[in-house]
Design an enzyme around this catalytic site. Sequence first.
Site, PDB file in Angstrom:
ATOM      1  N   TYR A   1      -9.640   5.248   7.394  1.00 41.65           N
ATOM      2  CA  TYR A   1      -9.858   5.626   8.794  1.00 41.65           C
ATOM      3  C   TYR A   1     -10.959   6.688   8.804  1.00 41.65           C
ATOM      4  O   TYR A   1     -10.769   7.764   8.233  1.00 41.65           O
ATOM      5  CB  TYR A   1      -8.583   6.200   9.409  1.00 41.65           C
ATOM      6  CG  TYR A   1      -7.481   5.191   9.627  1.00 41.65           C
ATOM      7  CD1 TYR A   1      -7.252   4.655  10.896  1.00 41.65           C
ATOM      8  CD2 TYR A   1      -6.659   4.771   8.582  1.00 41.65           C
ATOM      9  CE1 TYR A   1      -6.237   3.740  11.115  1.00 41.65           C
ATOM     10  CE2 TYR A   1      -5.641   3.847   8.794  1.00 41.65           C
ATOM     11  CZ  TYR A   1      -5.442   3.337  10.061  1.00 41.65           C
ATOM     12  OH  TYR A   1      -4.430   2.424  10.276  1.00 41.65           O
TER      13      TYR A   1
ATOM     14  N   TYR B   1       3.611   6.505  10.137  1.00 40.65           N
ATOM     15  CA  TYR B   1       2.797   5.369   9.707  1.00 40.65           C
ATOM     16  C   TYR B   1       3.649   4.313   9.005  1.00 40.65           C
ATOM     17  O   TYR B   1       3.495   3.113   9.258  1.00 40.65           O
ATOM     18  CB  TYR B   1       1.688   5.853   8.773  1.00 40.65           C
ATOM     19  CG  TYR B   1       0.553   4.851   8.629  1.00 40.65           C
ATOM     20  CD1 TYR B   1      -0.513   4.869   9.531  1.00 40.65           C
ATOM     21  CD2 TYR B   1       0.553   3.897   7.617  1.00 40.65           C
ATOM     22  CE1 TYR B   1      -1.557   3.954   9.420  1.00 40.65           C
ATOM     23  CE2 TYR B   1      -0.488   2.986   7.505  1.00 40.65           C
ATOM     24  CZ  TYR B   1      -1.527   3.018   8.399  1.00 40.65           C
ATOM     25  OH  TYR B   1      -2.553   2.108   8.297  1.00 40.65           O
TER      26      TYR B   1
ATOM     27  N   LYS C   1       0.803  -0.643  15.180  1.00 42.67           N
ATOM     28  CA  LYS C   1       2.214  -0.639  15.551  1.00 42.67           C
ATOM     29  C   LYS C   1       2.670  -1.816  16.404  1.00 42.67           C
ATOM     30  O   LYS C   1       3.878  -1.995  16.602  1.00 42.67           O
ATOM     31  CB  LYS C   1       2.545   0.654  16.309  1.00 42.67           C
ATOM     32  CG  LYS C   1       2.421   1.915  15.461  1.00 42.67           C
ATOM     33  CD  LYS C   1       3.334   1.871  14.270  1.00 42.67           C
ATOM     34  CE  LYS C   1       3.183   3.074  13.381  1.00 42.67           C
ATOM     35  NZ  LYS C   1       3.869   2.885  12.091  1.00 42.67           N
TER      36      LYS C   1
ATOM     37  N   HIS D   1       0.835  -1.198   0.000  1.00 43.00           N
ATOM     38  CA  HIS D   1       0.000   0.000   0.000  1.00 43.00           C
ATOM     39  C   HIS D   1       0.873   1.252   0.000  1.00 43.00           C
ATOM     40  O   HIS D   1       1.808   1.370   0.782  1.00 43.00           O
ATOM     41  CB  HIS D   1      -0.918   0.008   1.225  1.00 43.00           C
ATOM     42  CG  HIS D   1      -2.080  -0.934   1.093  1.00 43.00           C
ATOM     43  ND1 HIS D   1      -3.188  -0.872   1.903  1.00 43.00           N
ATOM     44  CD2 HIS D   1      -2.309  -1.953   0.227  1.00 43.00           C
ATOM     45  CE1 HIS D   1      -4.050  -1.809   1.559  1.00 43.00           C
ATOM     46  NE2 HIS D   1      -3.521  -2.490   0.551  1.00 43.00           N
TER      47      HIS D   1
ATOM     48  N   PRO E   1      -4.558  -0.105  18.774  1.00 45.31           N
ATOM     49  CA  PRO E   1      -4.326  -0.600  17.413  1.00 45.31           C
ATOM     50  C   PRO E   1      -4.510   0.437  16.313  1.00 45.31           C
ATOM     51  O   PRO E   1      -4.272   0.137  15.143  1.00 45.31           O
ATOM     52  CB  PRO E   1      -5.353  -1.729  17.281  1.00 45.31           C
ATOM     53  CG  PRO E   1      -6.446  -1.370  18.238  1.00 45.31           C
ATOM     54  CD  PRO E   1      -5.764  -0.696  19.388  1.00 45.31           C
TER      55      PRO E   1
END
Length: 393
Positions: free
Chosen positions: A203, A387, A299, A74, A295
């Site tokens: 998200y 990220y 990570k 991704h 979550p």
Amino acid sequence: MNHRTQVGIVGAGPAGLMLSHLLHLAGIESVVLEARSRQYVEERVRAGLLEQGTVNLLIETGVGDRLKRLGLTHHGIELRFGGRGHRIDLSGLTGGSTVAIYAQHEVVKDLIAARLAAGGQIIFEAGDVSIHDFDGPTPKIRYRIDGNVNLLSCDFIAGCDGFHGVCRPTIPAGVLTMYDRIYPFAWLGILAEARPSSDELIYAYHDRGFALHSMRSPEITRLYLQCAPDEDLGKWPDERIWEELQLRLAAGKDWKLNRGAVIQKGITEMRSFVVEPMHSGTLFLAGDAAHIVPPTGAKGLNLAVADVRVLARALTDYYASGNRDLLSSYSETCLRRVWKVQRFSWWMTSMLHRFPDDNLFDQRRQLAELDYVTTSRAASQTLAENYVGLPME
């Protein structure tokens, strides 16, 4: 039976198995003890997103063939709020870094296969595990297998047995400082036989609570809804879950969530936890035994891999030179990264979730934060850098 190794490892999750693998590559012997069966640990569904550094390490150390074949790369993620989607270009903002969707239990399968193929020792279904004498030069691990008590002597013990494991509680009171935050919400998660509705993770911030669209493969979708910590799953039939997900994730009236058979359903608690230091004597904690992250930032597994990378390097240096400097600085080295990851996970969680005591001001502030993150290159880059993964050390 009494036997000996150089490093005794408690726990056959990603941390313990990766540590054993890295030590093997350095010519250091280890034995992994796992309370569960091989089938259980290979099927236990957990995280599924790997940072660039984790992907690189798996490939560089020879356990990335299936990841390269089956993992989904991704280059971005999407933040949705106010009924609109906003893409964060992870690769463009980080000089080409990506993340990979590849389930944790697949990583575990790859590592187990590699260790066994190399003649490594993994003792599954080891009962009544306890650790002893780690304040001296000859620590020991006692365990039961097939009804018989065994004693494993070693130079060092690696506690990779998770948040509820036996290693951390064995450290005497007063040695460790614990930092803890429990969030006033949880995630209701499902695994569904449905084609993902988006090529990338979504998200979503919504008046009714957070939602996340993720995936495990081109045919399996992973979806989450913010819910109460004591949520009763019995009150959430599949149809209600799908309707709520559609409501929270929708961006425009034409967007439709792909549905399918729900094959797993559960509640995930949300907490932040760190213990300092991450070692006592010859016992070194790694992964969830030392820290938990909510979550939202994906990570947990990546932080465990970062820990054992540091620990393997320290042990390799010790066995090569007798120098304990890297072992002595293990906690300090790991905790710098751990706290940065905690900060990021807390920030993502706080920005995207509805808190029970929020007022209208808090809600407008969250929307302003999301607006800023998605319109400022500097803010987007900060999110992207964290990220895809901060440097290992």
